[in-house]
Design a protein around this motif. Structure first.
Motif, PDB file in Angstrom:
ATOM      1  N   GLY A  36       0.789  -1.223   0.000  1.00  0.00           N
ATOM      2  CA  GLY A  36       0.000   0.000   0.000  1.00  0.00           C
ATOM      3  C   GLY A  36       0.819   1.269   0.000  1.00  0.00           C
ATOM      4  O   GLY A  36       0.385   2.295  -0.531  1.00  0.00           O
ATOM      5  N   SER A  72      -1.150   5.967   4.237  1.00  0.00           N
ATOM      6  CA  SER A  72      -1.045   4.530   4.475  1.00  0.00           C
ATOM      7  C   SER A  72      -0.828   4.234   5.948  1.00  0.00           C
ATOM      8  O   SER A  72      -1.492   3.364   6.536  1.00  0.00           O
ATOM      9  N   ILE A 130     -10.220   3.680   0.901  1.00  0.00           N
ATOM     10  CA  ILE A 130      -9.798   2.285   0.725  1.00  0.00           C
ATOM     11  C   ILE A 130     -10.858   1.299   1.207  1.00  0.00           C
ATOM     12  O   ILE A 130     -11.264   0.403   0.448  1.00  0.00           O
ATOM     13  N   THR A 147      -5.246  -0.099  -1.487  1.00  0.00           N
ATOM     14  CA  THR A 147      -4.520   1.139  -1.211  1.00  0.00           C
ATOM     15  C   THR A 147      -3.722   1.586  -2.427  1.00  0.00           C
ATOM     16  O   THR A 147      -3.720   2.768  -2.791  1.00  0.00           O
TER      17      THR A 147
END
Length: 471
Positions: A36, A72, A130, A147
């Motif tokens: 991600g 992230s 996401i 992601t």
């Protein structure tokens, strides 16, 4: 090293438990948290490695990359909390929005309002978006894959909002700039068609669907392109594509490769059987034959052609997904014949991932990438992954622990990539020997990762190679 691995495993376990508790159905694989962060990291290292003056788009996309890395981290922290409601917006998501806004304001020299608006956009889409994607398309993504997809789309949006207003005031002159404008507008057009079909079921009928796409194209897209480019876009495309004998020869060569691909698909459909992994890897080989000559001899033409193919793939997937006649049923037959049981559930993502993995270095907003970095996707998935599959399925005897992949396949993956690099070096296409040594080390490491990971190779391996070679 062991404490880090232990902490990562616990974090992954918590996240998957919370996602399951919230009724979000992910693809049956590990979470892929490391994947991600790679899209944002790729954009960040691109701007850091720029040695000459960079464009405003490159600066904006690179700045966004830093924000996406923070997105992230915040998303994973949020999803690992106890009793979390995954699909709700949380205050922690404002942290990457604030950081990204500050980066836009201080590093990219954007105004306060612009910085705040785009910081909030990146922070919200890059986190909250996401779980929404995973909810809409169950069993299609791991957390890392979702992601990466959302973050790639955000980078595209950032490049659009930077480039198109600029080109409206200063019409592009260089071929690469004109190609970028064309692709950005057309991709926005296809994305708009996707959303319209999703929200208005009446557009699934043949009459209304084709009426919509023709109306949007003729009355909105073409006029916008004409205004921004200050010339006829259709005339420019024809002139650009066929302005030399070399490009005509490349097009003929690509047409032959395309014909072979179509014949292979028709043959598999007529067999009425499921394609094996080795059969699907034949398309990796064909893609390699397309990309290596294109990157070496005419990367600007390949850049435009790869963008056009992405648009075509998405458009065909829309027609297949919504079963729009007359092509919907035919495309569904092809999907059933070639679907990868690991990655293709509701959506046919494997060919789109392959195209994006091969083209990703070409699409980055920089003109200073060496040939070896441009070949990141070709080496990893076009050559290495295909070699591993062929050799592993035919002669693989020794399997890696807890995986179906073989040691023999991994050795073939390393060997074939190194052979291609040495061949290109011998032919005089590469002369950066320091980068060559780094690439061999990267090939070995990524091949070992390929043997262990169950994330989508077409997506993960090119990103890893790109980051390794750029760092």
């Amino acid at each position: 090293m062991e404490p880090i691995i232990t902490y990562y495993s616990r974090l992954e376990e918590k996240i998957l438990q919370n996602i399951n508790r919230n009724g979000i159905r992910y693809r049956l694989a590990n979470s892929g948290l490391w994947l991600g962060a790679l899209v944002g990291l790729s954009a960040a290292v691109t701007i850091l490695k720029e040695e000459s003056s960079y464009s405003e788009t490159c600066l904006f996309v690179g700045t966004t990359g830093f924000g996406l890395v923070f997105c992230s981290l915040c998303l994973y922290i949020r999803l690992s909390m106890n009793q979390v409601i995954a699909k709700d917006f949380h205050a922690i998501y404002f942290l990457p929005a604030i950081i990204t806004s500050m980066l836009f304001l201080l590093a990219a020299n954007k105004g306060l309002l612009t910085s705040v608006v785009w910081g909030l956009t990146v922070g919200s889409l890059g986190t909250w978006g996401i779980p929404q994607l995973m909810s809409v398309f169950p069993y299609c993504f791991t957390v890392g894959e979702a992601t990466a997809v959302i973050h790639s789309f955000i980078l595209f949006l950032m490049s659009v909002v930077t480039n198109l207003p600029l080109r409206y005031h200063l019409p592009p002159i260089h071929d690469s700039d004109i190609s970028t404008v064309l692709l950005q507008v057309v991709i926005l057009y296809v994305v708009s068609v996707c959303f319209l079909c999703g929200y208005f079921p009446i557009l699934h009928s043949t009459r209304y669907f084709y009426l919509m796409i023709i109306s949007l194209l003729c009355f909105i897209i073409l006029p916008i392109l004409y205004i921004v480019l200050d010339q006829n876009p259709v005339t420019w495309i024809i002139s650009f594509a066929f302005n030399s004998h070399k490009r005509i020869a490349i097009f003929i060569y690509w047409a032959i490769c395309l014909l072979l691909s179509i014949l292979a698909i028709i043959y598999q459909i007529l067999l009425n059987s499921q394609a094996t992994s080795s059969t699907r890897k034949n398309f990796h080989i064909l893609a390699t034959f397309v990309y290596i000559p294109g990157i070496i001899y005419d990367p600007s033409l390949l850049y435009l052609a790869s963008g056009v193919m992405l648009v075509l793939f998405i458009a065909l997937e829309v027609i297949r997904f919504f079963k729009i006649p007359p092509l919907g049923e035919i495309l569904q037959q092809g999907f059933l014949a070639f679907a990868d049981g690991k990655t293709d559930f509701l959506l046919s993502l494997t060919p789109i991932y392959l195209l994006c993995g091969l083209s990703f270095p070409l699409w980055m907003p920089t003109n200073n990438l060496p040939l070896l970095i441009l070949l990141s996707g070709v080496l990893t998935v076009g050559i290495g992954d295909a070699a591993a599959s062929f050799v592993g399925s035919k002669w693989g005897l020794h399997k890696w622990v807890d995986t179906k992949k073989t040691v023999e396949g991994t050795i073939a993956c390393v060997f074939c990539q190194i052979c291609v690099i040495l061949m290109l070096t011998y032919c005089g296409f590469m002369d950066n020997y320091q980068l060559l040594m780094r690439s061999i080390l990267a090939i070995v490491l990524i091949s070992l990762i390929e043997a262990r990971t169950n994330q989508v190779d077409n997506l993960a391996l090119p990103l890893l190679m790109y980051v390794f070679l750029m760092v």
